[in-house]
Design a protein around this motif. Sequence first.
Motif, mmCIF file in Angstrom:
data_model
loop_
_atom_site.group_PDB
_atom_site.id
_atom_site.type_symbol
_atom_site.label_atom_id
_atom_site.label_comp_id
_atom_site.label_asym_id
_atom_site.label_seq_id
_atom_site.Cartn_x
_atom_site.Cartn_y
_atom_site.Cartn_z
ATOM 1 N N GLY A 1 -2.273 -12.015 1.034
ATOM 2 C CA GLY A 1 -2.679 -11.454 2.324
ATOM 3 C C GLY A 1 -1.951 -10.190 2.708
ATOM 4 O O GLY A 1 -1.931 -9.797 3.874
ATOM 5 N N ARG B 1 -2.473 -14.497 6.964
ATOM 6 C CA ARG B 1 -2.733 -13.249 6.243
ATOM 7 C C ARG B 1 -2.605 -12.051 7.165
ATOM 8 O O ARG B 1 -2.771 -12.173 8.369
ATOM 9 N N ASP C 1 -10.338 -13.851 1.420
ATOM 10 C CA ASP C 1 -9.811 -13.341 2.674
ATOM 11 C C ASP C 1 -10.771 -13.718 3.783
ATOM 12 O O ASP C 1 -11.780 -13.061 3.995
ATOM 13 N N GLN D 1 0.832 -1.204 0.000
ATOM 14 C CA GLN D 1 0.000 0.000 0.000
ATOM 15 C C GLN D 1 0.869 1.258 0.000
ATOM 16 O O GLN D 1 0.601 2.211 -0.731
ATOM 17 N N LYS E 1 -11.106 -14.331 7.714
ATOM 18 C CA LYS E 1 -10.371 -14.046 8.952
ATOM 19 C C LYS E 1 -10.204 -15.323 9.776
ATOM 20 O O LYS E 1 -11.114 -16.132 9.871
ATOM 21 N N LYS F 1 -3.381 -6.102 -0.965
ATOM 22 C CA LYS F 1 -3.390 -5.559 -2.334
ATOM 23 C C LYS F 1 -4.741 -4.910 -2.673
ATOM 24 O O LYS F 1 -4.787 -3.932 -3.404
ATOM 25 N N THR F 2 -5.814 -5.459 -2.127
ATOM 26 C CA THR F 2 -7.138 -4.920 -2.467
ATOM 27 C C THR F 2 -7.244 -3.445 -2.072
ATOM 28 O O THR F 2 -7.628 -2.600 -2.874
#
Length: 742
Positions: free
Chosen positions: A193, A502, A474, A173, A476, A196-197
Amino acid sequence: MQLPRGESDDEEDNEEDEVGQDGELEFSGFADEDDIDVQSEEEDADEFGGGIVPAGGDADSEEDKDDDEDPLGSSDDDEDDEDEDGEDDVSDQDDDVESASEADSDHETEVEKARKAAFFASEETANGKTSSSATKDAATAQDALSSFQSFSLSRPLLRGLAALSFSTPTPIQSRTIPIALAGKDIVAGAVTGSGKTAAFLIPILERLAHRPRGGSEAKTRVVVLTPTRELAVQCFNVGKALARYTDVRFCLCVGGLSSKSQEQELKTRPEIVIATPGRLIDHIRNSASFGIDDVEILVMDEADRMLEEGFAAELNEIIQATPKGRQTMLFSATMTDDVDELVRLSLRRPVRLFVDPKRSTATKLVQEFVRVRGATGGEAEGSSSAVSRRTEDEARPALLISLCLRTFRHQVIIFVRSKKLAHQLKILFGLVGLAAAELHGDLSQEQRLGSLQSFKEGKVDFLLATDLASRGLDIKGVQTVINYDMPAQLEVYIHRVGRTARAGKEGRAVTLVGEADRRLLKAVLKKSPASQVRHRLVPADIVGQVRDQLAELRSDVEAVLAEEKEEKALQLAERELKRGENLVEHRDEIMSRPKRTWFQTQQEKEEASRLSLRDYAPQRKDAQGKDRFAGLSRRKKRTKMAREEGAEDASAGRAMAAQIRAAKREEKPKELGVVERKKGKKEGKKGKKTKSSAQAAGGAKAGAVGGGAKKSGGAKKGKSAFSKDFGERGGGGGGGGKKGRK
Ligand SMILES: Nc1ncnc2c1ncn2[C@@H]1O[C@H](COP(=O)(O)OP(=O)(O)OP(=O)(O)O)[C@@H](O)[C@H]1O
């Protein structure tokens, strides 16, 4: 049915590694060097007598030695092709490793540097700096940005980040945000993990915060493409959460959900559309008021998977339909040659941002390998390697269930090679009292989301999934990923194990390894720090007990499957009946509906690839009948073949796409306003096509069903070694015929 749960429980296992009965080693917790020494000694002497899995120590040298001694290394059965693929991948990656410097993630060979300089923009220039100081300094400086405030993001976005408890940007990021804010094209890669999103969503939302507003300014400005529906849903949720204090609107366009309601939403021209390629094309073609002529940012997430899944033509069409001046960002944890090609064709002097490319898995991931032993007994027919593979496969269910009963009991994702196997194992898990859900392409979208939900909420402990779930998901708190078998490609392995450990958390991957998996195992070990690799031994007597008990359950599994088959046939008959009734009752209305144009149905795709294979095969030979690609490396061969195919297909494909787009523009109702043409767009190029020409273009496919829906479950077919699922083995014990994968 009482299956052995073993004396050891999770807590004990996780406390310490210990040498148990029969030399059993329980590797748990996140053990340190001492454990590794114990392991290698024990295992070399015992279960891993063949020395398949080097623990600790020098993985490479162990493996090299192993290879020399390995008679399977020179086997040339069916599997060779795939193994060669694997090997090719390995050598490609080995090259990467060798060329990477210790200190920095962005060091390359001179050749690569030159290629990059010609094609990619540097990070410093992208940041607006003219200094020629090393990229490394810039990267370090970026990494040092310790808060989102330092990017001067707008308040609503900062509030969104705070609400998600994102206080510090992750390395990808930190690197991506400033460059994306500057409007540059980006190719980015970082381990699974690593965030990137948000790395692409944050700059997108920030850029949208400064968009012109007002009635006529409502436009779809951003398209995010993902390979699967689940990933699209996930990206949509992250986007909505980040944008909760902004006025940015999202629309989710995926197969399996109502096309009509998506169409209605698209009419309002949401700023961001998150879509799978097939469904997006469906809307471009069939939703009269929707187009992507105003798109300013195009994101391709998990680009390599989209290409693997056969979305190349769809991507091409989408790219062609967006304005040339757009910003394009491409993200993936793994890159392939095909992605390089896509980058070359669709990005303009992109900035390459690769965080720690030497590392393929998360820092806190521990990788365990369990050897699957197959008998090469005399009474079984077939070549010894085939027999060994078959008996290995027979051993897998008992091994898996032993692991799940004794050690890995909660929040476990289990990857298997086929939908059928996932389903059969789910039944088996149910019969032995383990709460499991399944996730694969044979389920409806609702069922898929339902399975995910019950796993996320802890209603079930195990998620039996195909590679549909291996990318990007993803979830959790996933503690463990179990690979029921080693996938055929390193990339797939990396994505699978990336479902755990992650966002800086700890996690564990356990892989059942057979003889045929040695090459891929070697590749994995080369990419993994020795300190994070473990052997796991499951006591043979425990596995034996479980195997006996599973044998007793075989008929129960078959009974359940037979019942399901009947139920399915009944439902199908009912549906057909209903359809027939509807057709009679509403005939006039149905016949008057305009036909939808579909991109390609699954069947059409399969047919197309069959034909291209047929047509392609003779082209490999030149006039003298010699292989034109002989002597070329696999990589060069692939590139050359792709270029030749591309040149032929491109003009036909482009012409059709242009026709469709032109007809589409024609169809747009006038009251939506004339779309502002971007600079450089050729007005009225080649005249306007009529509606009927568009229909002619898609006519051959019109009326086909299900074209937008993408089936998944692994881009490539599984290895021939695993072409049968366990229900079909064991002395022809029945269980659904022999339609295994080829
Ligand atoms: N800055 C941040 N601070 C804390 N957590 C974060 C931050 N950015 C992302 N995360 C969390 O990290 C997790 C992984 O993020 P994400 O799914 O974007 O990873 P990814 O790199 O896309 O992984 P994959 O390659 O598997 O798709 C998510 O749970 C997300 O909420």
